[in-house]
Design an enzyme around this catalytic site. Structure first.
Site, PDB file in Angstrom:
ATOM      1  N   HIS A   1     -35.142   0.523 -16.817  1.00 61.74           N
ATOM      2  CA  HIS A   1     -36.059  -0.539 -16.393  1.00 61.74           C
ATOM      3  C   HIS A   1     -37.479  -0.122 -16.732  1.00 61.74           C
ATOM      4  CE1 HIS A   1     -37.921  -3.602 -13.911  1.00 61.74           C
ATOM      5  NE2 HIS A   1     -36.755  -4.205 -13.953  1.00 61.74           N
TER       6      HIS A   1
ATOM      7  N   ASP B   1     -28.513  -5.661 -13.295  1.00 60.85           N
ATOM      8  CA  ASP B   1     -27.416  -6.250 -14.057  1.00 60.85           C
ATOM      9  C   ASP B   1     -26.143  -5.416 -14.031  1.00 60.85           C
ATOM     10  OD1 ASP B   1     -28.782  -8.554 -15.015  1.00 60.85           O
ATOM     11  OD2 ASP B   1     -29.992  -7.200 -16.236  1.00 60.85           O
TER      12      ASP B   1
HETATM   13  C1  LIG Z   1     -34.742  -2.558 -19.828  1.00 56.64           C
HETATM   14  C2  LIG Z   1     -35.273  -1.760 -21.003  1.00 56.64           C
HETATM   15  C3  LIG Z   1     -35.549  -2.719 -22.167  1.00 56.64           C
HETATM   16  C4  LIG Z   1     -36.581  -1.076 -20.579  1.00 56.64           C
HETATM   17  O1  LIG Z   1     -36.974  -0.364 -21.638  1.00 56.64           O
HETATM   18  P1  LIG Z   1     -38.396   0.329 -21.841  1.00 56.64           P
HETATM   19  O2  LIG Z   1     -39.204   0.339 -20.620  1.00 56.64           O
HETATM   20  O3  LIG Z   1     -38.994  -0.300 -23.062  1.00 56.64           O
HETATM   21  O4  LIG Z   1     -37.992   1.816 -22.079  1.00 56.64           O
HETATM   22  P2  LIG Z   1     -37.417   2.445 -23.407  1.00 56.64           P
HETATM   23  O5  LIG Z   1     -36.424   1.554 -24.067  1.00 56.64           O
HETATM   24  O6  LIG Z   1     -38.586   2.887 -24.233  1.00 56.64           O
HETATM   25  O7  LIG Z   1     -36.684   3.718 -22.816  1.00 56.64           O
HETATM   26  C5  LIG Z   1     -37.291   4.962 -22.468  1.00 56.64           C
HETATM   27  C6  LIG Z   1     -36.292   6.062 -22.753  1.00 56.64           C
HETATM   28  O8  LIG Z   1     -35.129   5.886 -21.942  1.00 56.64           O
HETATM   29  C7  LIG Z   1     -33.980   5.632 -22.761  1.00 56.64           C
HETATM   30  N1  LIG Z   1     -33.242   4.500 -22.217  1.00 56.64           N
HETATM   31  C8  LIG Z   1     -33.781   3.398 -21.598  1.00 56.64           C
HETATM   32  N2  LIG Z   1     -32.806   2.545 -21.238  1.00 56.64           N
HETATM   33  C9  LIG Z   1     -31.655   3.111 -21.648  1.00 56.64           C
HETATM   34  C10 LIG Z   1     -30.322   2.709 -21.589  1.00 56.64           C
HETATM   35  N3  LIG Z   1     -29.998   1.535 -21.025  1.00 56.64           N
HETATM   36  N4  LIG Z   1     -29.366   3.503 -22.102  1.00 56.64           N
HETATM   37  C11 LIG Z   1     -29.711   4.680 -22.667  1.00 56.64           C
HETATM   38  N5  LIG Z   1     -30.959   5.126 -22.774  1.00 56.64           N
HETATM   39  C12 LIG Z   1     -31.924   4.346 -22.264  1.00 56.64           C
HETATM   40  C13 LIG Z   1     -34.534   5.219 -24.124  1.00 56.64           C
HETATM   41  O9  LIG Z   1     -33.619   5.538 -25.170  1.00 56.64           O
HETATM   42  C14 LIG Z   1     -35.785   6.047 -24.190  1.00 56.64           C
HETATM   43  O10 LIG Z   1     -35.436   7.375 -24.528  1.00 56.64           O
HETATM   44  P3  LIG Z   1     -36.385   8.247 -25.519  1.00 56.64           P
HETATM   45  O11 LIG Z   1     -37.687   8.343 -24.786  1.00 56.64           O
HETATM   46  O12 LIG Z   1     -35.658   9.525 -25.659  1.00 56.64           O
HETATM   47  O13 LIG Z   1     -36.491   7.450 -26.784  1.00 56.64           O
HETATM   48  C15 LIG Z   1     -34.249  -0.694 -21.445  1.00 56.64           C
HETATM   49  O14 LIG Z   1     -34.017   0.213 -20.397  1.00 56.64           O
HETATM   50  C16 LIG Z   1     -32.952  -1.306 -21.940  1.00 56.64           C
HETATM   51  O15 LIG Z   1     -32.859  -1.718 -23.104  1.00 56.64           O
HETATM   52  N6  LIG Z   1     -31.903  -1.359 -21.080  1.00 56.64           N
HETATM   53  C17 LIG Z   1     -30.645  -1.951 -21.435  1.00 56.64           C
HETATM   54  C18 LIG Z   1     -30.690  -3.465 -21.262  1.00 56.64           C
HETATM   55  C19 LIG Z   1     -30.702  -3.901 -19.824  1.00 56.64           C
HETATM   56  O16 LIG Z   1     -29.929  -3.425 -19.003  1.00 56.64           O
HETATM   57  N7  LIG Z   1     -31.612  -4.832 -19.522  1.00 56.64           N
HETATM   58  C20 LIG Z   1     -31.753  -5.409 -18.194  1.00 56.64           C
HETATM   59  C21 LIG Z   1     -33.047  -5.022 -17.577  1.00 56.64           C
HETATM   60  S1  LIG Z   1     -33.157  -5.543 -15.887  1.00 56.64           S
END
Ligand SMILES: CC(C)(COP(=O)(O)OP(=O)(O)OC[C@H]1O[C@@H](n2cnc3c(N)ncnc32)[C@H](O)[C@@H]1OP(=O)(O)O)[C@@H](O)C(=O)NCCC(=O)NCCS
Length: 377
Positions: free
Chosen positions: A260, A314
């Site tokens: 998140h 979710d």
């Molecule tokens: C929600 C989300 C977009 C937030 O992302 P964000 O704040 O942009 O953070 P990032 O995607 O940059 O993630 C930061 C780090 O955690 C890791 N990470 C974040 N979510 C992850 C996940 N669901 N699975 C594995 N690794 C994850 C990223 O790979 C990243 O690692 P790194 O720094 O080594 O590259 C992201 O966590 C995600 O794509 N989750 C899956 C989709 C989901 O469940 N969405 C519903 C949200 S309520």
């Protein structure tokens, strides 16, 4: 003027708001200052929607009037049903919902958003009609007739009735209503922001909600709950969970339902949903998906805990809806049925001091390029 570019506008405030607050370090979510845990224990979805929209809990009299207003506006015009009948049945329910909501705006004139009374009735109509649209689409796409709402049924009970034509188990109604409370609002997320950008042009609320629906559909936002269930089904059994998690992370793939932008601990909504799942399975029999989910969470905590990536809202919601026999592609529309209250609360709040959104950009292109005639390219 600040000139640092923040991808995804991470950490940049887009509004001053009193609707809800998240403390991502402590895992606390409050609606109008009241913790969601307390609302789940003591409130109903409709009362929570009132709280979000008007900023305070209703008196008994106000709550009864609000519930009656919602009941009176649940029905859909025949033309909306006819419109849905023309949509391809294999289409995604979020697209059908977005189309129907955009069309609603054409049926309800008086789009002047400075008219407060009209705004109230638009909010009532949207909260009341979204469940009817979702349930109608779920039936129409199978060739069944849509089932009209029944006035004596509560909000969540009526949704199940319109979906299945049967009375649901009372425990399901309770749990489903809690799920709606947990999905009703969540500060400045992508769909709320999208709606506010549209609202800042003084567009009508049907257009605002149609915009928000488009943003909610994506797999990085509301669409994640569908993907979680698909992921758990792919894993199949609990003994395969650890290997799956390891492989996903080795290949730098994301685990759906984890992570998140704001929470650095387990999402408080995931904690409540997990205990709601346990309550459901104790009464209605366990679910293989739940066992798989617990094992995925355990392995993920070991491998992702350092990055502070934990289950989000979710992760467990889909498992609950799946046990209730709801089709996977209705999970995000159900999220929308709940979140419309939050979208509308932000819309009403923004209207009191509206300013057109018009952010800046950092230009990264060229200047003074010559126009090359087409025969010389
Ligand atoms: C929600 C989300 C977009 C937030 O992302 P964000 O704040 O942009 O953070 P990032 O995607 O940059 O993630 C930061 C780090 O955690 C890791 N990470 C974040 N979510 C992850 C996940 N669901 N699975 C594995 N690794 C994850 C990223 O790979 C990243 O690692 P790194 O720094 O080594 O590259 C992201 O966590 C995600 O794509 N989750 C899956 C989709 C989901 O469940 N969405 C519903 C949200 S309520």
């Amino acid at each position: 003027m600040p000139h640092d570019f923040m991808p995804g506008l991470a950490g940049i405030p887009a509004a001053k708001s009193a609707v809800s607050d998240v403390d991502g370090e402590r895992g606390v979510l409050e609606y109008r200052g009241i913790r969601v845990e307390e609302l789940c224990q003591r409130s109903s979805y409709l009362e929570t929607a009132y709280l979000l929209l008007f900023g305070h809990l209703p008196t008994q009299q106000a709550l009864t009037a609000w519930e009656q207003d919602i009941v009176r506006h649940r029905r859909l015009k025949y033309s909306i049903i006819d419109l849905m009948k023309c949509l391809p049945e294999q289409g995604h329910p979020m697209d059908a919902l977005q189309a129907a909501v955009a069309a609603l705006g054409m049926f309800y004139p008086g789009r002047n958003v400075k008219d407060l009374e009209n705004n109230y009735w638009s909010a009532v109509r949207l909260i009341a009609k979204l469940p009817t649209i979702v349930a109608a689409w779920a039936r129409l796409r199978r060739g069944d007739e849509a089932i009209p709402p029944r006035d004596e049924l509560g909000f969540s009970e009526n949704f199940f009735y319109m979906l299945t034509e049967t009375a649901p188990h009372p425990l399901w109604v309770d749990i489903f209503d809690d799920c709606l409370i947990l999905h009703a609002e969540h500060t400045m997320n992508a769909s709320t922001f999208t709606g506010l950008v549209t609202a800042s042009t003084l567009a009508d609320p049907y257009t605002v909600v149609a915009s928000s629906l488009g943003a909610l559909k994506g797999p990085l936002h509301g669409g994640a709950n569908e993907e979680v269930v698909e992921m758990l089904r792919r894993i199949g059994t609990a003994d395969r969970a650890a290997a799956y998690v390891e492989e996903q992370l080795r290949n730098k793939r994301k685990l759906m339902g984890f992570g998140h932008r704001v929470y650095r601990v387990k999402d408080p909504r995931a904690t409540i949903l997990q205990s709601l799942s346990e309550r459901l399975f104790k009464t209605c029999g366990s679910s293989q998906l739940f066992d798989v989910a617990l094992h995925v969470e355990r392995k993920a905590a070991e491998l992702l805990g350092e990055k502070k990536v934990y289950p989000n809202v979710d992760f467990y919601s889909g498992i609950i809806y799946d046990k209730m026999g709801i089709d996977v592609d209705l999970f995000t529309p159900i999220f929308a049925i709940a979140r419309v209250a939050g979208w509308l609360a932000h819309w009403l709040e923004q209207l009191t001091e509206n300013k057109l959104f018009r952010p800046d950009q950092i230009y990264a292109g060229e200047h003074n390029r010559p126009y090359v005639p087409i025969d010389q390219r």
